[in-house]
Design a protein around this motif. Structure first.
Motif, PDB file in Angstrom:
ATOM      1  N   ASN A   1     -87.197 -84.157 -64.570  1.00 57.84           N
ATOM      2  CA  ASN A   1     -87.594 -85.409 -63.931  1.00 57.84           C
ATOM      3  C   ASN A   1     -89.018 -85.211 -63.430  1.00 57.84           C
ATOM      4  O   ASN A   1     -89.240 -84.595 -62.402  1.00 57.84           O
ATOM      5  CB  ASN A   1     -86.654 -85.753 -62.771  1.00 57.84           C
ATOM      6  CG  ASN A   1     -87.062 -87.009 -62.036  1.00 57.84           C
ATOM      7  OD1 ASN A   1     -88.085 -87.619 -62.316  1.00 57.84           O
ATOM      8  ND2 ASN A   1     -86.262 -87.395 -61.055  1.00 57.84           N
TER       9      ASN A   1
ATOM     10  N   ASP B   1     -80.553 -91.282 -61.441  1.00 59.21           N
ATOM     11  CA  ASP B   1     -79.122 -91.198 -61.718  1.00 59.21           C
ATOM     12  C   ASP B   1     -78.964 -91.150 -63.234  1.00 59.21           C
ATOM     13  O   ASP B   1     -79.374 -92.069 -63.944  1.00 59.21           O
ATOM     14  CB  ASP B   1     -78.412 -92.421 -61.139  1.00 59.21           C
ATOM     15  CG  ASP B   1     -76.910 -92.385 -61.357  1.00 59.21           C
ATOM     16  OD1 ASP B   1     -76.423 -91.534 -62.133  1.00 59.21           O
ATOM     17  OD2 ASP B   1     -76.223 -93.226 -60.761  1.00 59.21           O
TER      18      ASP B   1
ATOM     19  N   ALA C   1     -85.643 -89.889 -57.416  1.00 59.00           N
ATOM     20  CA  ALA C   1     -84.419 -89.324 -58.000  1.00 59.00           C
ATOM     21  C   ALA C   1     -83.911 -90.268 -59.087  1.00 59.00           C
ATOM     22  O   ALA C   1     -84.062 -91.485 -58.985  1.00 59.00           O
ATOM     23  CB  ALA C   1     -83.361 -89.140 -56.920  1.00 59.00           C
TER      24      ALA C   1
ATOM     25  N   LYS D   1     -83.224 -84.871 -59.013  1.00 52.87           N
ATOM     26  CA  LYS D   1     -84.252 -85.145 -58.011  1.00 52.87           C
ATOM     27  C   LYS D   1     -85.644 -85.003 -58.616  1.00 52.87           C
ATOM     28  O   LYS D   1     -85.828 -84.306 -59.604  1.00 52.87           O
ATOM     29  CB  LYS D   1     -84.082 -84.181 -56.827  1.00 52.87           C
ATOM     30  CG  LYS D   1     -82.801 -84.426 -56.058  1.00 52.87           C
ATOM     31  CD  LYS D   1     -82.671 -83.459 -54.905  1.00 52.87           C
ATOM     32  CE  LYS D   1     -81.364 -83.715 -54.166  1.00 52.87           C
ATOM     33  NZ  LYS D   1     -81.104 -82.700 -53.150  1.00 52.87           N
ATOM     34  N   PRO D   2     -86.644 -85.645 -58.000  1.00 55.14           N
ATOM     35  CA  PRO D   2     -88.006 -85.582 -58.536  1.00 55.14           C
ATOM     36  C   PRO D   2     -88.501 -84.147 -58.643  1.00 55.14           C
ATOM     37  O   PRO D   2     -88.310 -83.347 -57.728  1.00 55.14           O
ATOM     38  CB  PRO D   2     -88.838 -86.377 -57.535  1.00 55.14           C
ATOM     39  CG  PRO D   2     -87.938 -86.833 -56.456  1.00 55.14           C
ATOM     40  CD  PRO D   2     -86.549 -86.426 -56.789  1.00 55.14           C
TER      41      PRO D   2
ATOM     42  N   VAL E   1     -77.277 -86.654 -60.626  1.00 55.27           N
ATOM     43  CA  VAL E   1     -78.579 -87.134 -60.154  1.00 55.27           C
ATOM     44  C   VAL E   1     -79.587 -85.995 -60.278  1.00 55.27           C
ATOM     45  O   VAL E   1     -79.300 -84.860 -59.912  1.00 55.27           O
ATOM     46  CB  VAL E   1     -78.487 -87.628 -58.686  1.00 55.27           C
ATOM     47  CG1 VAL E   1     -79.863 -88.013 -58.153  1.00 55.27           C
ATOM     48  CG2 VAL E   1     -77.518 -88.800 -58.585  1.00 55.27           C
TER      49      VAL E   1
ATOM     50  N   ASN F   1     -87.349 -81.813 -60.371  1.00 51.77           N
ATOM     51  CA  ASN F   1     -86.302 -80.846 -60.710  1.00 51.77           C
ATOM     52  C   ASN F   1     -85.985 -80.835 -62.198  1.00 51.77           C
ATOM     53  O   ASN F   1     -86.319 -81.756 -62.930  1.00 51.77           O
ATOM     54  CB  ASN F   1     -85.026 -81.135 -59.913  1.00 51.77           C
ATOM     55  CG  ASN F   1     -85.140 -80.673 -58.473  1.00 51.77           C
ATOM     56  OD1 ASN F   1     -86.204 -80.271 -58.005  1.00 51.77           O
ATOM     57  ND2 ASN F   1     -84.042 -80.752 -57.762  1.00 51.77           N
TER      58      ASN F   1
END
Length: 139
Positions: free
Chosen positions: A35, A42, A40, A67-68, A65, A70
């Protein structure tokens, strides 16, 4: 929200012999999703496939999900009964493969990213920039 350019296939390995073990202790094929956005995402309506004409082959489990910034590893090992980790219902071919990341929303399928490679040597990963002899899962 899964905006284009934020979710991507960052790395994959089709001939994992000693590079990275899955939660079950096996050396299986893997695909890393990144990402690169600021929110974040989904992944519940996102899919991975090794077949461009069947982009909805494996769906991320509901509630997944990312996260930014990650990264997430999906094991391409056909081990859907595994209780730990994400395990796709297909394997990768070391002779060459097309990996497709897509989403399905409002009855429409959108390709978010794809990664094509040929001849994946053992313990060598592939990225959009080419092959990595030192894989970097998680980085």
């Amino acid at each position: 929200n899964t905006g284009s350019g934020k979710l991507m296939i960052s790395e994959a390995m089709a001939a994992n012999q000693t590079a990275l073990q899955d939660p079950q202790g096996e050396f299986d094929d893997w695909i890393e999703i990144h990402n690169s956005g600021t929110m974040a995402i989904d992944l519940s309506n996102c899919f991975l496939s090794d077949n461009g004409s069947k982009p909805l082959k494996w769906q991320f489990p509901a509630g997944t999900v990312l996260k930014p910034g990650n990264r997430l590893i999906v094991w391409a090992d056909e081990d859907g009964k595994a209780t730990e980790g994400l395990h796709a219902n297909f394997k990768l071919s070391a002779k060459g493969e097309n990996i497709v990341l897509s989403k399905r929303e409002n009855g429409k399928t959108e390709i978010l990213d794809y990664l094509s490679f040929e001849d994946n040597a053992p313990d060598t990963s592939v990225t959009h920039q080419g092959k990595l002899t030192q894989p970097t899962p998680g980085h």
